[in-house]
Design a protein around this motif. Structure first.
Motif, PDB file in Angstrom:
ATOM      1  N   LEU A 176      -0.423 -45.998   8.149  1.00  0.00           N
ATOM      2  CA  LEU A 176      -1.165 -44.997   8.917  1.00  0.00           C
ATOM      3  C   LEU A 176      -1.910 -44.020   8.012  1.00  0.00           C
ATOM      4  N   ASN A 177      -1.301 -43.690   6.908  1.00  0.00           N
ATOM      5  CA  ASN A 177      -1.910 -42.731   5.987  1.00  0.00           C
ATOM      6  C   ASN A 177      -2.872 -43.473   5.052  1.00  0.00           C
ATOM      7  N   PRO A 178      -4.160 -43.086   5.052  1.00  0.00           N
ATOM      8  CA  PRO A 178      -5.137 -43.859   4.279  1.00  0.00           C
ATOM      9  C   PRO A 178      -4.823 -43.926   2.786  1.00  0.00           C
ATOM     10  N   LEU A 179      -4.190 -42.881   2.240  1.00  0.00           N
ATOM     11  CA  LEU A 179      -3.890 -42.879   0.803  1.00  0.00           C
ATOM     12  C   LEU A 179      -2.880 -43.969   0.455  1.00  0.00           C
ATOM     13  N   LEU A 180      -1.926 -44.191   1.341  1.00  0.00           N
ATOM     14  CA  LEU A 180      -0.933 -45.241   1.107  1.00  0.00           C
ATOM     15  C   LEU A 180      -1.489 -46.598   1.529  1.00  0.00           C
ATOM     16  N   LEU A 181      -2.260 -46.573   2.624  1.00  0.00           N
ATOM     17  CA  LEU A 181      -2.795 -47.824   3.162  1.00  0.00           C
ATOM     18  C   LEU A 181      -3.628 -48.585   2.132  1.00  0.00           C
ATOM     19  N   GLN A 182      -4.417 -47.858   1.325  1.00  0.00           N
ATOM     20  CA  GLN A 182      -5.262 -48.520   0.328  1.00  0.00           C
ATOM     21  C   GLN A 182      -4.428 -49.306  -0.692  1.00  0.00           C
ATOM     22  N   HIS A 183      -3.149 -48.923  -0.852  1.00  0.00           N
ATOM     23  CA  HIS A 183      -2.275 -49.641  -1.786  1.00  0.00           C
ATOM     24  C   HIS A 183      -1.304 -50.563  -1.045  1.00  0.00           C
ATOM     25  N   SER A 184      -1.522 -50.761   0.250  1.00  0.00           N
ATOM     26  CA  SER A 184      -0.616 -51.601   1.047  1.00  0.00           C
ATOM     27  C   SER A 184      -1.361 -52.790   1.635  1.00  0.00           C
ATOM     28  N   LEU A 185      -2.576 -53.037   1.127  1.00  0.00           N
ATOM     29  CA  LEU A 185      -3.435 -54.036   1.766  1.00  0.00           C
ATOM     30  C   LEU A 185      -2.857 -55.440   1.715  1.00  0.00           C
ATOM     31  N   ASP A 186      -2.029 -55.717   0.686  1.00  0.00           N
ATOM     32  CA  ASP A 186      -1.482 -57.072   0.598  1.00  0.00           C
ATOM     33  C   ASP A 186      -0.357 -57.304   1.612  1.00  0.00           C
ATOM     34  N   SER A 187       0.053 -56.250   2.334  1.00  0.00           N
ATOM     35  CA  SER A 187       1.133 -56.466   3.303  1.00  0.00           C
ATOM     36  C   SER A 187       0.728 -56.135   4.741  1.00  0.00           C
ATOM     37  N   THR A 188      -0.568 -55.813   4.960  1.00  0.00           N
ATOM     38  CA  THR A 188      -0.948 -55.408   6.321  1.00  0.00           C
ATOM     39  C   THR A 188      -0.897 -56.558   7.334  1.00  0.00           C
ATOM     40  N   ASP A 189      -0.930 -57.787   6.871  1.00  0.00           N
ATOM     41  CA  ASP A 189      -0.824 -58.922   7.787  1.00  0.00           C
ATOM     42  C   ASP A 189       0.588 -59.049   8.344  1.00  0.00           C
ATOM     43  N   GLN A 190       1.555 -59.059   7.425  1.00  0.00           N
ATOM     44  CA  GLN A 190       2.936 -59.327   7.813  1.00  0.00           C
ATOM     45  C   GLN A 190       3.720 -58.087   8.212  1.00  0.00           C
ATOM     46  N   ALA A 191       3.411 -56.964   7.558  1.00  0.00           N
ATOM     47  CA  ALA A 191       4.271 -55.786   7.690  1.00  0.00           C
ATOM     48  C   ALA A 191       4.471 -55.290   9.130  1.00  0.00           C
ATOM     49  N   PRO A 192       3.407 -55.194   9.941  1.00  0.00           N
ATOM     50  CA  PRO A 192       3.645 -54.650  11.283  1.00  0.00           C
ATOM     51  C   PRO A 192       4.698 -55.448  12.060  1.00  0.00           C
ATOM     52  N   THR A 193       4.647 -56.773  11.977  1.00  0.00           N
ATOM     53  CA  THR A 193       5.624 -57.605  12.683  1.00  0.00           C
ATOM     54  C   THR A 193       7.016 -57.443  12.084  1.00  0.00           C
ATOM     55  N   LEU A 194       7.104 -57.575  10.763  1.00  0.00           N
ATOM     56  CA  LEU A 194       8.405 -57.479  10.093  1.00  0.00           C
ATOM     57  C   LEU A 194       9.051 -56.114  10.318  1.00  0.00           C
ATOM     58  N   LEU A 195       8.261 -55.071  10.171  1.00  0.00           N
ATOM     59  CA  LEU A 195       8.822 -53.713  10.281  1.00  0.00           C
ATOM     60  C   LEU A 195       9.156 -53.365  11.730  1.00  0.00           C
ATOM     61  N   ALA A 196       8.326 -53.813  12.675  1.00  0.00           N
ATOM     62  CA  ALA A 196       8.652 -53.559  14.085  1.00  0.00           C
ATOM     63  C   ALA A 196       9.959 -54.265  14.433  1.00  0.00           C
ATOM     64  N   SER A 197      10.160 -55.469  13.924  1.00  0.00           N
ATOM     65  CA  SER A 197      11.411 -56.196  14.197  1.00  0.00           C
ATOM     66  C   SER A 197      12.601 -55.460  13.599  1.00  0.00           C
ATOM     67  N   LEU A 198      12.458 -55.003  12.365  1.00  0.00           N
ATOM     68  CA  LEU A 198      13.543 -54.254  11.725  1.00  0.00           C
ATOM     69  C   LEU A 198      13.856 -52.986  12.527  1.00  0.00           C
TER      70      LEU A 198
END
Lengths: 205, 205
Positions: A176-198
């Motif tokens: 959500l935070n653009p400063l972190l998002l720019q360094h999280s681009l390699d996980s934006t595909d999988q992360a929402p599903t994985l993290l919502a499940s967790l």
């Protein structure tokens, strides 16, 4: 963010809000080409064809223009998230959609649209009022969703609600935070599903 | 990271590994004052009082020196995390300590010690081999801990182990990766406790 409340001289020109909109549209366009940080109000005035004084009649600073662009951008994210959630019936499904839609909208508006990234980054690192208000509304939405799930029996009720909200917000922060998002681009595909499940496992009664 | 395997001319000077250590110590000191990015191997040679060619005898590039500094730094984090976990008996307690110790060590080594931040940031954004290997070892540690907790009955066994490991790694990422950590400083006090609790709720049988 001051409004010119003093009555203007009688004029047949456009209404104030029209001029403000016109400035914001032109500024967004100009920032996109030359960058937000580098552009001064003088540059902007020249580019739009207004006098600097005329722009200052509507906006007290460059940041005030940036804030309005930022407000529009954050509102767009909220509209998309609300639409994504509206389709879902059950609280767990709403939470999944919240993760997915907010990541996708942030990604598109903050990162892929490079013209907004610089403004979003300044807004996030300087903690502009628009960002604080956005985070508070996001928190309220999350709280509402958790309460709904607690009432329906989908979510556990032992953890203090404040703690549950705060920790889920921390989990979502990199997307959500653009400063972190720019360094999280390699996980934006999988992360929402994985993290919502967790998170949903953490909420199970 | 090549070793000079060709036999050197007979000499009564220091052993190769001693010279390498000497270069790394001097380079760490030099980078800390003048920055990693800005420093060239020529600058470094001048500062240490070695010839450039002599440094190239031991390191093929500036990055090779940076990698060794980075390896030392990551090893230090792992030593501290291992020590913190060793004191705990139960898997949930180990997981709490893993979150806390790894955040604290990363914070101290990457952020508070500014001389290492620039190297850590380059290492993370360019995905140096040392970083990839570190992440893999971290993942292995997490997997081991989860397996232990599954065997002891402390953790649930329904979620595929790979998925559980990957999602917990995503949760911890903002506090382990220096690029994200620099933008997470306002939450490093509370986050390890809050996130470890959330993850433990997600792991409850």
């Amino acid at each position: 963010m001051t409004e010119t409340n003093t009555p203007a001289a009688p004029t047949r020109g456009p209404a104030d809000h029209e001029v403000r909109d016109q400035i914001v549209v032109a500024a967004t366009e100009h920032f996109s080409r030359y960058g937000y940080e580098k552009t001064t109000v003088s540059d902007l005035a020249k580019a739009i064809g207004f006098s600097k004084a005329y722009i200052y009649k509507f906006f007290e600073s460059k940041q005030a223009i940036g804030e309005l662009i930022c407000v529009n951008c954050l509102r767009q994210i909220e509209v998309e998230v609300a639409a994504a959630i509206a389709d879902a019936k059950l609280p767990p499904d709403k939470l999944r959609r919240l993760f997915k839609a907010s990541t996708e909208a942030s990604l598109r508006l903050f990162v892929q649209d490079r013209k907004l990234y610089e403004i979003a980054a300044s807004a996030a690192s300087e903690r502009w009022q628009a960002v604080i208000a956005y985070e508070e509304r996001f928190q309220a939405l999350l709280r509402e969703l958790l309460q709904e799930g607690r009432q329906s029996g989908d979510f556990e009720r032992k953890t203090p609600l404040d703690e549950a909200v705060m920790s889920i917000q921390l989990v979502m922060r990199p997307y959500l935070n653009p400063l972190l998002l720019q360094h999280s681009l390699d996980s934006t595909d999988q992360a929402p599903t994985l993290l919502a499940s967790l998170v949903l496992r953490s909420l199970s009664p």
